[in-house]
Design a protein around this motif. Structure first.
Motif, PDB file in Angstrom:
ATOM      1  N   SER A  23       0.808  -1.225   0.000  1.00  0.00           N
ATOM      2  CA  SER A  23       0.000   0.000   0.000  1.00  0.00           C
ATOM      3  C   SER A  23       0.842   1.276   0.000  1.00  0.00           C
ATOM      4  O   SER A  23       0.437   2.280  -0.573  1.00  0.00           O
ATOM      5  CB  SER A  23      -0.970   0.004   1.174  1.00  0.00           C
ATOM      6  N   ARG A  26       1.772   2.708  -3.657  1.00  0.00           N
ATOM      7  CA  ARG A  26       0.721   3.057  -4.628  1.00  0.00           C
ATOM      8  C   ARG A  26       1.166   4.170  -5.555  1.00  0.00           C
ATOM      9  O   ARG A  26       1.672   5.200  -5.130  1.00  0.00           O
ATOM     10  CB  ARG A  26      -0.543   3.471  -3.916  1.00  0.00           C
ATOM     11  N   ASP A  81      -4.498  -9.074  -2.777  1.00  0.00           N
ATOM     12  CA  ASP A  81      -5.432  -7.958  -2.950  1.00  0.00           C
ATOM     13  C   ASP A  81      -4.771  -6.970  -3.908  1.00  0.00           C
ATOM     14  O   ASP A  81      -3.584  -6.659  -3.760  1.00  0.00           O
ATOM     15  CB  ASP A  81      -5.703  -7.234  -1.627  1.00  0.00           C
ATOM     16  N   SER A  83      -5.692  -3.450  -6.827  1.00  0.00           N
ATOM     17  CA  SER A  83      -6.664  -2.529  -7.421  1.00  0.00           C
ATOM     18  C   SER A  83      -6.447  -2.507  -8.932  1.00  0.00           C
ATOM     19  O   SER A  83      -5.331  -2.679  -9.416  1.00  0.00           O
ATOM     20  CB  SER A  83      -6.540  -1.125  -6.826  1.00  0.00           C
ATOM     21  N   GLU A  87     -11.283  -0.377  -8.956  1.00  0.00           N
ATOM     22  CA  GLU A  87     -11.929  -1.463  -8.212  1.00  0.00           C
ATOM     23  C   GLU A  87     -10.864  -2.248  -7.448  1.00  0.00           C
ATOM     24  O   GLU A  87      -9.702  -2.288  -7.850  1.00  0.00           O
ATOM     25  CB  GLU A  87     -12.667  -2.413  -9.162  1.00  0.00           C
ATOM     26  N   THR A  88     -11.270  -2.889  -6.345  1.00  0.00           N
ATOM     27  CA  THR A  88     -10.357  -3.703  -5.548  1.00  0.00           C
ATOM     28  C   THR A  88     -10.802  -5.160  -5.601  1.00  0.00           C
ATOM     29  O   THR A  88     -11.995  -5.455  -5.449  1.00  0.00           O
ATOM     30  CB  THR A  88     -10.310  -3.208  -4.085  1.00  0.00           C
ATOM     31  N   GLN A 115     -14.588  -9.232  -5.081  1.00  0.00           N
ATOM     32  CA  GLN A 115     -14.506  -7.813  -5.420  1.00  0.00           C
ATOM     33  C   GLN A 115     -15.024  -7.024  -4.223  1.00  0.00           C
ATOM     34  O   GLN A 115     -16.013  -7.404  -3.597  1.00  0.00           O
ATOM     35  CB  GLN A 115     -15.349  -7.486  -6.652  1.00  0.00           C
ATOM     36  N   TRP A 116     -14.327  -5.930  -3.897  1.00  0.00           N
ATOM     37  CA  TRP A 116     -14.720  -5.075  -2.780  1.00  0.00           C
ATOM     38  C   TRP A 116     -15.940  -4.257  -3.183  1.00  0.00           C
ATOM     39  O   TRP A 116     -15.892  -3.484  -4.135  1.00  0.00           O
ATOM     40  CB  TRP A 116     -13.564  -4.159  -2.391  1.00  0.00           C
TER      41      TRP A 116
END
Length: 178
Positions: A23, A26, A81, A83, A87-88, A115-116
């Motif tokens: 993260s 990014r 995980d 993106s 979308e995640t 999918q989140w």
């Protein structure tokens, strides 16, 4: 595709659960580097395995990727995980020992992608290895082999990449480097 988090357990040299948070990277280009035998390829294999149920190059399966020193009752697990286009998604693959009523055991596999949505991961696909792989191919528009070629810079090609950047004109090179 931007990786967010990778979890591995009983995978490659990692006996216990290991989690890598991407993260903080990014929007940045990053390089996985380290000494020989340090686990760099295993990280790339786990990413590829979560998506396609095959390690980079498409040759190794669960049996080949399982940590040999992991206890039999510890499942092999990879979970990614990432993106993509706002979308995640989460792709999860696991292999575990199932004990039957007659006390025999068998290996079973679980393949899922999510999918989140609305504050939680919603199941998109589960069941067969190939159904979940097809979902990854649809999202990424790449096969396992193509994905491997994109994410893995073969040994010896890093110098060629650097030299190609030197031959780019100065203004263009600055935009690549900054």
């Amino acid at each position: 595709m931007t990786p967010i988090r990778l979890k591995m357990q009983a995978f490659g040299p990692y006996q216990g659960a290991v989690e890598i948070a991407f993260s903080g990277l990014r929007g940045k280009l990053f390089l996985i580097t380290g000494s020989t035998g340090g686990g760099k390829t295993t990280i790339l294999d786990a990413i590829c395995f979560a998506l396609f149920c095959r390690a980079t190059g498409g040759r190794r399966s669960f049996a080949a990727m399982r940590c040999m020193s992991a206890p039999e009752d510890l499942p092999t697990l990879v979970e990614l995980d990432f993106s993509l286009q706002g979308e995640t998604y989460r792709f999860r693959r696991s292999q575990y020992t199932y004990r039957k009523r007659n006390k025999e055991t068998e290996l079973r596999e679980s393949h899922e992608c999510f999918q989140w949505k609305e504050g939680d991961f919603q199941l998109l696909e589960s069941g067969s290895e190939s159904a979940v792989r097809r979902r990854a191919e649809e999202l990424l528009h790449l096969t396992c082999e193509q994905f491997s070629q994109v994410i893995v810079l073969p040994q010896g090609d890093f110098l060629r990449l650097l030299l190609s950047l030197i031959h780019i004109s100065e203004p263009t090179r600055r935009s690549y480097i900054s």
